[in-house]
Design an enzyme around this catalytic site. Structure first.
Site: not given
Length: 692
Positions: A111, A122, A147, A323
């Site tokens: 991507d 994180d 994205h 997506s």
């Protein structure tokens, strides 16, 4: 562009246009799948006219395997506001989100990159392993669009409540996986576009590095589509499937039927066992209005409308599209394989597990998806092993040249009966089918009127499988027409001519099909059936002085070779027909039992009137000249009338068998020659009057 091995020129020539001078261009060699039988090169041609001219020229070059544009690849989402976990059945009785560990089975995200430092990404249970920028290898693979980070969050973001400055709830972000390993494969630029060649290279890395001890690429998420690219991606996707690596592909957001207008890599879902094509479902488990669809090329749907997830910097965003649906399937697969990894199941078992636990919505989704249902992660993770891993078909492949198919899936060797159903008609149990152990597929000869019904497969222990319904298929995506031959002789158009194929001394109870198809841009004849042992006769017609010079056959898929008398082949003395005695068709068949298929490449040419092989012996004897107009007229009568019927061809056969001896016998009999000439003169006059 794919060149045949060792046939790549140092440079290619670009023709001059109104705006560009002629020039020479060197290509950049690209990596290819291990199974590829070509060398892949990329050539950058900016001028559109030069590019089109070059592609046209190279497609006619015998050294070139294929030519494709390095297509622009675009992600399949659009930004816009949340709550897909309840739809996935991932909320427990106390309204708490449910997540599952996935870290034993890394997920590669092909991507725009990933924002690794996002607060929700994180965390201690999420690691980012392989990282590479395929656009510029000297630049970081970090996300510069948002994205890819959105996809990463849907897979593995830690549960985060997001509020605005006034303390109002904006949304809840969470991934399906409580722990995960993600690979960053940046192939799309900051404007969210990229090139097919970079996608291909990333997939090749996933293939090759999966074999290395330091990396594992069992699941690859491709939330992107291209309108071309079949030839480029076919090799690497096939190799990935063969090695047990999943590719989860977005179906696209064009609101179109992709059975007839394919989108890649999703289109491979009906050919390869481990490519899964995903559509977008709304909160009501209906297909979103923007989602692509297709009974043959979209497996299932997953939530994908207004999903809230991570973005650039410390931001979040709500996005819609296939997506967003795709990573939910990828994450569910990772969780499932981790849960059952000790069972050592084949990879295709997990594709079956997804299908066996879908939230079905027959009324809204039938005909739009191969299985009319929406991903149900909660059911998949809590169902019994018996329910999860029961037999299921996953896709099918048409058998060229026959009304038959391979049905592929998991545990299909347990199928006991196959029944054909039609509305308001009596169901028929099929007999012409078998299980091919090598292909792990059922070979099924379809019944008459198959387009108007469905197949129902039944196993002893698990009952009925999901039906294969031909009435739901788009006509444009169905196989090319074939001729079902129930008589001894069938006729088919081949190139600019007609071919009559006659089966003599064959099994009269077995039907057979006659068709044509392209092999290396040449049209070939294809004969398909269950038992092709017979004496096959081929008569070519459609033009005066048409001659069969040679007949080649593909021997068991190993390549074409000319047939000889040692193979049982012979050509008639006049040259327009041939016969082939096939005693052991399995030695020549390009298909495995129960089907057999003979693929033939005739060499048919138009010869001049001076060819000795086409002499009209008696007419030449009485007129004294092979070029006499009367002899030419008699040849036309032969080709245009006699050769068009079976009795006429028999008569011509007899003539060429006996006429040379008769003509020689007449040489010293002038009175007989005069009588024959008188008769032929009148016949020729009548024929010329009739045709003019």
């Amino acid at each position: 562009m794919a060149w045949k091995p060792s046939q790549v020129p140092a440079v290619i020539e670009l023709q001059a246009t109104e705006s560009q001078p002629p020039r020479q261009l060197a290509g950049e060699r690209l990596r290819t799948a291990p199974s590829a039988d070509y060398e892949l090169y990329r050539y950058e041609v900016v001028d559109r006219i030069q590019r089109l001219t070059l592609m046209r020229e190279l497609r006619g070059d015998s050294r070139v395997r294929f030519v494709e544009l390095d297509a622009v690849v675009v992600p399949q989402s659009s930004v816009s506001p949340p709550e897909h976990f309840p739809q996935l059945n991932l909320v427990d009785a106390s309204d708490q989100l449910v997540q599952y560990p996935c870290d034993d089975f890394p997920i590669a995200i092909v991507d725009t990159g990933i924002n690794w430092e996002h607060p929700a990404l994180d965390h201690a249970n999420l690691s980012f392993d392989f990282k590479k920028n395929y656009i510029d290898e000297d630049t970081t693979a970090e996300d510069d669009n948002g994205h890819g980070s959105h996809i990463a969050g849907l897979i593995a973001a830690q549960p985060t409540e997001v509020k605005d400055q006034e303390g109002n709830l904006v949304g809840n972000a969470a991934g399906i996986c409580s722990s995960a390993v993600l690979h960053t494969m940046k192939t799309l630029e900051s404007d969210s576009k990229g090139y097919l060649s970079d996608i291909n290279t990333a997939l090749l890395d996933a293939l090759e590095k999966n074999a290395e001890e330091n990396y594992s690429f069992p699941i690859i998420n491709t939330s992107l589509v291209a309108s071309t690219g079949r030839s480029t991606l076919e090799g690497v996707l096939g190799d990935l499937s063969d090695r047990g690596q999943f590719v989860i592909a977005a179906a696209g957001n064009d609101s179109r039927l992709i059975d007839t207008q394919p989108r890649y890599p999703a289109a491979f879902s009906n050919e390869l066992p481990l490519v899964i094509s995903v559509g977008n479902a709304d909160a009501d488990n209906q297909l979103a209005s923007s989602s692509n669809y297709g009974y043959q090329q979209v497996d299932l749907a997953a939530p994908g409308v207004s999903l809230f997830s991570t973005w650039l910097d410390e931001n979040y965003a709500t996005s819609t599209g296939t997506s967003m649906s795709t990573p939910l399937v990828a994450a569910t697969l990772a969780a499932l394989t981790q849960k059952y990894q000790a069972d050592n199941l084949p990879a295709i078992a997990y594709r079956a597990a997804l299908l066996n636990t879908l939230a079905l919505n027959q009324e809204a989704l039938e005909g739009k998806l191969r299985y009319p249902g929406v991903l149900d992660t909660g059911s998949a993770m809590t169902a019994s092993k018996e329910e999860l891993f029961k037999p299921a078909w996953v896709n099918f492949e048409w058998i060229d040249g026959a009304e038959a198919l391979y049905l592929k899936g998991y545990r299909l060797n347990e199928v006991e009966t196959i029944t054909f159903h039609q509305e308001e008609k009596t169901s028929v149990q099929l007999d012409d089918w078998s299980y091919d152990e090598d292909r792990k597929a059922l070979q099924i000869a379809l019944p008459e009127e198959w387009l108007e019904g469905r197949l129902q497969l039944t196993t002893k222990n698990d009952g009925n499988l999901h039906p294969l319904d031909f009435t739901l298929m788009a006509g444009g995506a169905l196989p090319a027409d074939t001729t079902l031959c129930e008589a001894d002789t069938c006729r088919i158009a081949w190139q600019d001519y007609n071919v009559d194929v006659t089966r003599r001394d064959g099994n009269e109870e077995v039907t057979w099909w006659l068709s044509t198809r392209k092999v290396n841009n040449e049209e070939v004849l294809v004969i398909t059936g269950v038992d092709l042992s017979a004496n096959w006769e081929f008569y070519f017609s459609g033009h005066p002085r048409l001659r069969l010079m040679d007949m080649q056959a593909d021997k068991a898929g190993q390549g074409f070779r000319s047939l000889t008398d040692e193979d049982g082949y012979s050509t008639s003395s006049q040259g327009y027909s041939g016969s082939w005695l096939v005693a052991q068709p399995q030695d020549w068949s390009v298909l495995e039992p129960p089907f057999q298929q003979l693929v033939l490449r005739p060499d048919v040419r138009l010869t001049s009137g001076s060819s000795g092989a086409v002499e009209c012996y008696i007419a030449t004897s009485v007129y004294g000249n092979v070029y006499a107009p009367e002899v030419e007229a008699l040849r036309d009568f032969r080709d245009e009338v006699l050769m068009e019927t079976v009795p006429g061809r028999w008569l011509v056969d007899q003539y060429y068998t006996y006429s040379p001896a008769v003509a020689e016998w007449m040489d010293d009999k002038p009175r007989l020659q005069a009588v024959v000439r008188w008769g032929l003169d009148r016949f020729v006059s009548f024929w010329q009057w009739l045709t003019h």
